[in-house]
Design an enzyme around this catalytic site. Structure first.
Site, mmCIF file in Angstrom:
data_model
loop_
_atom_site.group_PDB
_atom_site.id
_atom_site.type_symbol
_atom_site.label_atom_id
_atom_site.label_comp_id
_atom_site.label_asym_id
_atom_site.label_seq_id
_atom_site.Cartn_x
_atom_site.Cartn_y
_atom_site.Cartn_z
ATOM 1 N N ARG A 45 0.691 -1.207 0.080
ATOM 2 C CA ARG A 45 0.082 0.235 0.007
ATOM 3 C C ARG A 45 0.872 1.264 -0.013
ATOM 4 O O ARG A 45 0.228 2.246 -0.334
ATOM 5 C CB ARG A 45 -0.992 0.065 1.288
ATOM 6 C CG ARG A 45 -1.943 -0.856 1.154
ATOM 7 C CD ARG A 45 -2.522 -0.891 2.843
ATOM 8 N NE ARG A 45 -3.122 -2.104 3.166
ATOM 9 C CZ ARG A 45 -4.262 -2.195 3.116
ATOM 10 N NH1 ARG A 45 -5.308 -1.073 3.151
ATOM 11 N NH2 ARG A 45 -5.023 -3.311 3.251
ATOM 12 N N LYS A 142 0.360 -19.269 6.654
ATOM 13 C CA LYS A 142 -0.568 -19.356 7.615
ATOM 14 C C LYS A 142 -0.478 -18.365 8.419
ATOM 15 O O LYS A 142 0.060 -17.431 8.266
ATOM 16 C CB LYS A 142 0.403 -20.482 8.408
ATOM 17 C CG LYS A 142 1.372 -20.074 9.448
ATOM 18 C CD LYS A 142 2.041 -21.160 10.235
ATOM 19 C CE LYS A 142 1.608 -21.032 11.674
ATOM 20 N NZ LYS A 142 2.313 -19.862 12.398
ATOM 21 N N HIS A 172 6.380 -23.793 6.744
ATOM 22 C CA HIS A 172 7.935 -23.476 6.624
ATOM 23 C C HIS A 172 8.591 -24.536 7.176
ATOM 24 O O HIS A 172 9.790 -24.712 6.644
ATOM 25 C CB HIS A 172 8.424 -22.007 6.998
ATOM 26 C CG HIS A 172 8.651 -21.808 8.389
ATOM 27 N ND1 HIS A 172 7.696 -21.524 9.365
ATOM 28 C CD2 HIS A 172 10.026 -22.233 9.117
ATOM 29 C CE1 HIS A 172 8.226 -21.551 10.458
ATOM 30 N NE2 HIS A 172 9.360 -21.865 10.557
ATOM 31 N N LYS A 176 12.392 -27.087 5.642
ATOM 32 C CA LYS A 176 13.557 -27.324 6.468
ATOM 33 C C LYS A 176 14.276 -28.687 5.882
ATOM 34 O O LYS A 176 13.375 -30.161 5.602
ATOM 35 C CB LYS A 176 13.381 -27.325 7.974
ATOM 36 C CG LYS A 176 12.980 -26.152 8.563
ATOM 37 C CD LYS A 176 12.714 -26.265 9.831
ATOM 38 C CE LYS A 176 12.020 -25.026 10.596
ATOM 39 N NZ LYS A 176 12.924 -24.075 11.039
ATOM 40 N N GLU A 210 11.409 -22.955 21.956
ATOM 41 C CA GLU A 210 12.003 -21.711 21.381
ATOM 42 C C GLU A 210 12.422 -20.633 22.457
ATOM 43 O O GLU A 210 11.765 -20.974 23.815
ATOM 44 C CB GLU A 210 11.016 -20.646 20.640
ATOM 45 C CG GLU A 210 10.498 -21.452 19.575
ATOM 46 C CD GLU A 210 9.269 -20.679 18.771
ATOM 47 O OE1 GLU A 210 9.820 -19.787 18.128
ATOM 48 O OE2 GLU A 210 8.123 -20.763 18.955
ATOM 49 N N HIS A 234 3.160 -26.953 12.492
ATOM 50 C CA HIS A 234 4.343 -27.379 12.246
ATOM 51 C C HIS A 234 4.570 -28.885 12.975
ATOM 52 O O HIS A 234 5.236 -29.675 12.313
ATOM 53 C CB HIS A 234 5.483 -26.528 12.983
ATOM 54 C CG HIS A 234 5.469 -24.942 12.513
ATOM 55 N ND1 HIS A 234 5.087 -24.676 11.277
ATOM 56 C CD2 HIS A 234 5.391 -23.950 12.994
ATOM 57 C CE1 HIS A 234 4.943 -23.384 10.918
ATOM 58 N NE2 HIS A 234 5.252 -22.885 12.091
ATOM 59 N N LYS A 335 7.175 -21.061 24.235
ATOM 60 C CA LYS A 335 7.804 -19.754 23.895
ATOM 61 C C LYS A 335 8.826 -19.534 25.334
ATOM 62 O O LYS A 335 8.561 -20.351 26.488
ATOM 63 C CB LYS A 335 7.129 -18.619 24.026
ATOM 64 C CG LYS A 335 6.141 -18.848 22.625
ATOM 65 C CD LYS A 335 6.614 -18.316 21.366
ATOM 66 C CE LYS A 335 5.524 -18.383 20.210
ATOM 67 N NZ LYS A 335 6.151 -19.152 18.964
#
Ligand code: BG6
Length: 485
Positions: A45, A142, A172, A176, A210, A234, A335
């Site tokens: 945009r 996604k 994704h 890998k 993570e 995933h 996380k």
């Protein structure tokens, strides 16, 4: 691959385009894998022009690769491919600028790096403007919906304008290297595939831990949670690659059909089985790599006094089919955990009778398939300890197949490089079919509904730990333990 391909990135000024898509295209160009005539339209945009867009992109790349590694020849070839087209995605008339850029008879790839709420309307405007032909492909990021119903809506809206064979849904993780290597490992090695079932395997652990937190996306993430963000896509895709039946060939349809069968064989986690089979957690303040980090409720962007959203999930999953009856699959993802680790661990059964007391009570063989860090495969085995003093003493040794060392390449390609290349080739083997998406939502929806109905609260865990203690209990109840600890 046909050389007749052009690419359009919607959302070209967004985070995904900057972090992944533009660098991936640049790397493909550098590796000589982009057809000479391929052009890239960056669509967004913002009121800038091509010259400005190219300037921003060169600054981006200099930041990423460093001025010292700058390859002027590659950059000048790549930058000549770029065109910026300003389009307000909600305005049908604005798509005419894009239509003018399109050259007849070339295959168009439209990459929607935009919020999914725009997928349907972008497809409609593309079609209205005459940008969609039977060869046009569309790539979707996604999340595709937040439950089965909304994913059906998204798929239905896109499906009005693009055939399923031209829709590329990104996960994704499938880009890998190690995930693709699961196919080679399982189906090219007789030694492995003959023992890939409940007669030899005790259980499987899949971990995607993570260290990052919410990264400034609190208000989005608070409506989503870790089950939707990581498990629905995933982790279930990883589970499919580990547990699906051998496809009859490596054609996309054959692989995807096996994944759907596997997803449909997952035993639902719902009703009374929820507490025993699933754990939800939420991180509180803690330490990661020696530095203090705040808890989920103190994260930037948090505007609520309380939230029961999960930042951690651990699951005990049964697959109701012949091969896996009795084998448990433990999945966990969170996380702000202690380390960034993504891996699959296959734990083999003990021998029926032990000749070596020192190996008793512990699995002798483990196959560790590591996605990150250090992509590779390790096989833990028992071997004789070299010694004259001892008669026959054993020790654990590891056979190591390190991808990086063995590949001879100076770098391992990012997942998006592989995925973009496959879209250009028109091969869907690394993309998720509509049936897969819907089967995985169907399974997740039942778990989410049970959490909601039973008002299952998240269990706290300190940032920098391996998750809530309830997750230890989940696996310890079966006399097993998580692998890193
Ligand atoms: C994304 C999730 O799909 O995957 C993020 O939305 C997550 O929340 C990321 O951090 C993890 O990807 P990777 O490749 O770093 O494991």
């Amino acid at each position: 691959m046909s050389s007749n391909i052009d690419l359009v990135i919607f959302g070209a000024r967004g985070d995904l385009a900057k972090r992944k898509l533009l660098p991936a295209l640049y790397q493909l160009d550098k590796a000589g894998l982009l057809p000479d005539s391929t052009r890239v339209a960056a669509v967004a945009r913002e009121n800038i022009d091509t010259v400005e867009f190219i300037k921003h992109t060169s600054e981006l790349f200099k930041g990423l690769y460093g001025e010292d590694n700058w390859d002027e020849k590659v950059w000048s070839r790549f930058s000549r491919r770029l065109h910026y087209i300003k389009v307000d995605f909600s305005q049908k008339k604005e798509f005419s600028g894009l239509k003018q850029w399109i050259v007849d008879k070339r295959t168009m790839i439209y990459y929607l790096a935009t919020p999914p709420s725009l997928f349907g309307s972008i497809c409609k405007h593309l079609d209205d403007a005459g940008c969609v032909t039977p060869t046009s492909r569309i790539v979707l990021e996604k999340p595709i919906g937040h439950d089965l119903q909304s994913s059906e809506q998204v798929n239905g809206a896109v499906g009005q304008y693009f055939d399923e064979g031209n829709i590329y849904r990104i996960d994704h993780y499938l880009g890998k290297e190690t995930v693709q290597n699961l196919l080679a490992l399982r189906f090219a090695n007789r030694m492995i595939n003959s023992q890939w079932d409940n007669s030899c395997i005790d259980h499987v652990q899949i971990t995607a831990a993570e260290t990052v937190g919410i990264e400034g996306r609190w208000s989005y993430y608070d409506k989503v949670g870790q089950l939707r963000d990581m498990v629905q896509n995933h982790l279930l895709q990883l589970l499919c690659m580990v547990a699906m039946e051998p496809p009859s060939s490596l054609k996309a349809d054959e692989i995807r059909a096996e994944k759907v069968k596997l997803l449909r064989a997952l035993r639902p986690i719902c009703g009374d089985s929820v507490e025993e089979h699933a754990v939800r957690g939420q991180y509180s303040a803690g330490w990661i790599s020696g530095s203090p980090v705040v808890g989920y409720m103190e994260e930037e962007g948090c505007e609520s006094d309380s939230s029961n959203n999960e930042t951690y999930v651990a699951l005990k999953v049964h697959i109701d089919n012949w091969r896996w009856a009795g084998v448990l699959f433990y999945l966990r993802t969170g996380k702000r955990m202690q380390d960034k680790v993504t891996q699959v661990v296959i734990v083999y059964k003990d021998n029926p009778h032990s000749l070596f007391p020192e190996t008793e009570g512990e699995a002798n063989n483990k196959l560790v398939i590591r996605l990150q860090p250090n992509e590779g495969i390790e096989l833990e085995m028992v071997s004789k300890k070299q010694s004259l003093k001892e008669r026959l003493k054993t020790e654990k040794r590891t056979l190591n197949l390190d991808f990086f060392d063995s590949s001879g390449e100076s770098r391992i390609a990012d997942a998006y490089e592989r995925l973009l290349l496959e879209v250009m080739k028109g091969d869907q083997w690394l993309f998720v079919s509509r049936d897969e998406i819907e089967a995985s939502w169907h399974w997740c929806d039942r778990l989410l509904a049970s959490w909601r109905d039973k008002k299952v609260a998240t269990k706290p865990y300190s940032a920098g730990s391996w998750g809530p203690s309830r997750a230890e209990i989940l696996i310890e109840n079966d006399n097993r333990s998580w692998q890193e600890e």
